[in-house]
Scaffold this active site. Sequence first.
Site, PDB file in Angstrom:
ATOM      1  N   LYS A   6      42.865  44.836  41.316  1.00 49.19           N
ATOM      2  CA  LYS A   6      43.923  45.002  40.318  1.00 49.19           C
ATOM      3  C   LYS A   6      45.098  44.064  40.585  1.00 49.19           C
ATOM      4  O   LYS A   6      45.747  43.592  39.650  1.00 49.19           O
ATOM      5  CB  LYS A   6      44.374  46.460  40.278  1.00 49.19           C
ATOM      6  CG  LYS A   6      43.347  47.387  39.628  1.00 49.19           C
ATOM      7  CD  LYS A   6      43.850  48.805  39.557  1.00 49.19           C
ATOM      8  CE  LYS A   6      42.974  49.664  38.659  1.00 49.19           C
ATOM      9  NZ  LYS A   6      41.583  49.668  39.033  1.00 49.19           N
ATOM     10  N   GLU A  19      53.784  50.060  40.108  1.00 47.72           N
ATOM     11  CA  GLU A  19      54.130  49.727  38.727  1.00 47.72           C
ATOM     12  C   GLU A  19      55.069  50.787  38.164  1.00 47.72           C
ATOM     13  O   GLU A  19      55.100  51.921  38.654  1.00 47.72           O
ATOM     14  CB  GLU A  19      52.882  49.688  37.837  1.00 47.72           C
ATOM     15  CG  GLU A  19      52.014  48.473  38.016  1.00 47.72           C
ATOM     16  CD  GLU A  19      50.814  48.493  37.087  1.00 47.72           C
ATOM     17  OE1 GLU A  19      50.258  47.418  36.858  1.00 47.72           O
ATOM     18  OE2 GLU A  19      50.425  49.581  36.602  1.00 47.72           O
ATOM     19  N   HIS A  39      42.044  61.086  34.191  1.00 48.79           N
ATOM     20  CA  HIS A  39      41.883  59.671  33.846  1.00 48.79           C
ATOM     21  C   HIS A  39      40.469  59.330  33.379  1.00 48.79           C
ATOM     22  O   HIS A  39      40.115  58.150  33.297  1.00 48.79           O
ATOM     23  CB  HIS A  39      42.287  58.765  35.014  1.00 48.79           C
ATOM     24  CG  HIS A  39      43.686  59.002  35.489  1.00 48.79           C
ATOM     25  ND1 HIS A  39      44.798  58.559  34.806  1.00 48.79           N
ATOM     26  CD2 HIS A  39      44.164  59.663  36.583  1.00 48.79           C
ATOM     27  CE1 HIS A  39      45.883  58.919  35.455  1.00 48.79           C
ATOM     28  NE2 HIS A  39      45.534  59.583  36.529  1.00 48.79           N
ATOM     29  N   ARG A  93      32.068  44.894  31.722  1.00 48.63           N
ATOM     30  CA  ARG A  93      30.771  45.530  31.446  1.00 48.63           C
ATOM     31  C   ARG A  93      30.825  46.138  30.054  1.00 48.63           C
ATOM     32  O   ARG A  93      31.858  46.130  29.396  1.00 48.63           O
ATOM     33  CB  ARG A  93      30.502  46.637  32.467  1.00 48.63           C
ATOM     34  CG  ARG A  93      31.651  47.663  32.526  1.00 48.63           C
ATOM     35  CD  ARG A  93      31.331  48.856  33.397  1.00 48.63           C
ATOM     36  NE  ARG A  93      32.491  49.677  33.687  1.00 48.63           N
ATOM     37  CZ  ARG A  93      33.035  50.562  32.876  1.00 48.63           C
ATOM     38  NH1 ARG A  93      32.531  50.748  31.662  1.00 48.63           N
ATOM     39  NH2 ARG A  93      34.090  51.274  33.236  1.00 48.63           N
TER      40      ARG A  93
END
Length: 506
Positions: free
Chosen positions: A116, A200, A235, A291
Site C-alpha cells: 500500500k 492516513e 470491511h 484481479r
Amino acid sequence: MFNKVLIANRGEIAIRIIRACWELGIKTVAVYSEADKRSLHVSLADEAYCIGPAPAPKSYLNIDAILHVAEKAKVDAIHPGYGFLAENANFARAVKKAGFEFIGPHPDAIEAMGSKINAKKIMKKAGVPLLPGSDGPVEDVDEAIEIAEAIGFPVVVKASAGGGGMGMSVAYSKEELEKVIESTKLIAQNAFGDSTIFIEKYLENPRHIEIQILGDRFGKIIHLGDRECSIQRRHQKLIEEAPSPIMTEELREKMGESAIKAGKAINYDSAGTVEFLYQDGNFYFLEMNTRIQVEHTVTEMITGVDLVKEMIKIAAGESLQYDQEDIEFRGHAIECRINAEDPLNDFVPSPGKIKLYRSPGGPGVRLDSGVCGGAEIPPYYDPLISKLITYGRNREEAIARMRRALKEYVIVGVKTNIPFHRAVLEEEDFLKGNISTHYIEKKFEELKDKIVKYELEARDLYSVLSEKVFERGKEIAAISAGLSLYISQIVRENGEDSPIKFKENK
C-alpha cells in the site's frame, strides 16, 4: 486462443470461469482439495485433479501442486480467479516461468500494488487523489503523533501489506494512537509477515466507490464505470450495486480518468479495479485490486461486457475491441453475497451440508452459485454460497426484483444471511441511497427485528418443505421396499420361468 485453461480456484468463481471458457471453445481443468471432491466446479470442468488436503496452504495455495497439474493436463494458461493466489506476484512469475500464460496482469503490476505504501507513491506521481497522511512507512510513535497532529485526528493506522480490512486501526487521540501503533505492527507481522505501517486521515462517513478498468498488452486502457460497495461488515462487502446512487456523469468522468491514470502508471494489462473513498464531494485512492472482483457481475449487467472473457482474450494476446465511447451504461444492477453465516451472531460462518436448495429465477435475475442440493460448505474457506444479482431499468426495479428473488431463495441445512439482505432492502436509508461504509454498525439494531422476522419466516417455510420432501422420501422408500418384496416373492415362486425379467444396464 487457448485450447485448455486451468482454473486455480474453487466455488462460484471457478464455475464462472468455466462458463466463459465454454463460450470461447476452451477446455477446462479444475483443481480441488480433498474437502471439495464432490464440489460443483469439479463436476463441470472437462478434467479435475486433487491437489491436496483441505487446508488452503496445502491445496489452493500450493503453487507446486497447481503447476504439476498444469503440466500433467498440458494446459496453455492458468486463471487464478480471486482470493488465494490471484494477487500473488510470485505465483504469476512461476506460471510464466513454467511456460504457461497467466490470465491476469503482469507480475510487476501485481507487485507494485501489493504494498500500500508503494501504491500510494505511484498514485501520487500519477496525479491520483490521495488521503492526507504519511508519505512512507511510520517508524515510531513520535513520528506517528507528529503526522497525526499535522493532518488532524482521527487517523487510521494501516499495515502496508494488509488487505480485506485486516491490519487497520483507528485512533481518535494521541493516547489511542500510542496503543494502536504497537498493536497494528504486531497484527501486520503475524498476519502478513511484514510489520510495516503507515498513517492516513480517517474519514468518518465515507462511501466505498470503485471503478472497473480493462487494459490490453498494447497500452490501451478503458474504464467500465463505477460500483457502490459501501455496505460492508468488517470491511468485507455484502451488497454492491452499479451505478452508485450518487453518481453523476461529471463525477464518473473524473473518477474514471483517475482510474485510467492508475492503470497506465503500472502498464496494466487485464481486468482490474481501482477503489476510492468518497466523502463530501471529494474522492481519494484507497487501493487497486489486480484481479477480477467478486462484484464484477453488476458491471457486466449494466455494460453488457463479459469481463472474464475479456481477461482471457487479453492474456491470449488479443487487443481490446472496445473504445471508451463504446461503453454504455444502461439500467441498474444489485448484487447480494449469499454467505453461510449467522447475521444475528456477529456474522459468524455456518459451515455444514445443504439439505435443500431452490434457486430463484424470473426476469432480471442472475445467480452465480457454487453449490447445489447436498453440497457441503466446508469450514476451511470463505463461506460464500453464491452471488444473487438482479437487473432493472432503474434502481427501484432492481431492488423490487432482488426482494422477490431473496424471497424465492431456499437454502436448508446451514444458516445464511438472506434474512439480513431482506431487511436491508426494506430499510429507508438504503432505499434513498443514504449509505456509507458504517451502514451496518449504525443500522444493525434497527435491522435486527426484521432479520429475526425473516429468519423465523424462512424457518417455517424450510420446515414445511423439509417435511414434504422427507415424508415423500419415506413414502417412496416404503413403496420401493414393498415392490421389491413382491417381485422377490414372485421370482421365488416361479423360479427362472418368472415372467418378470430385468434389463441389464450397459
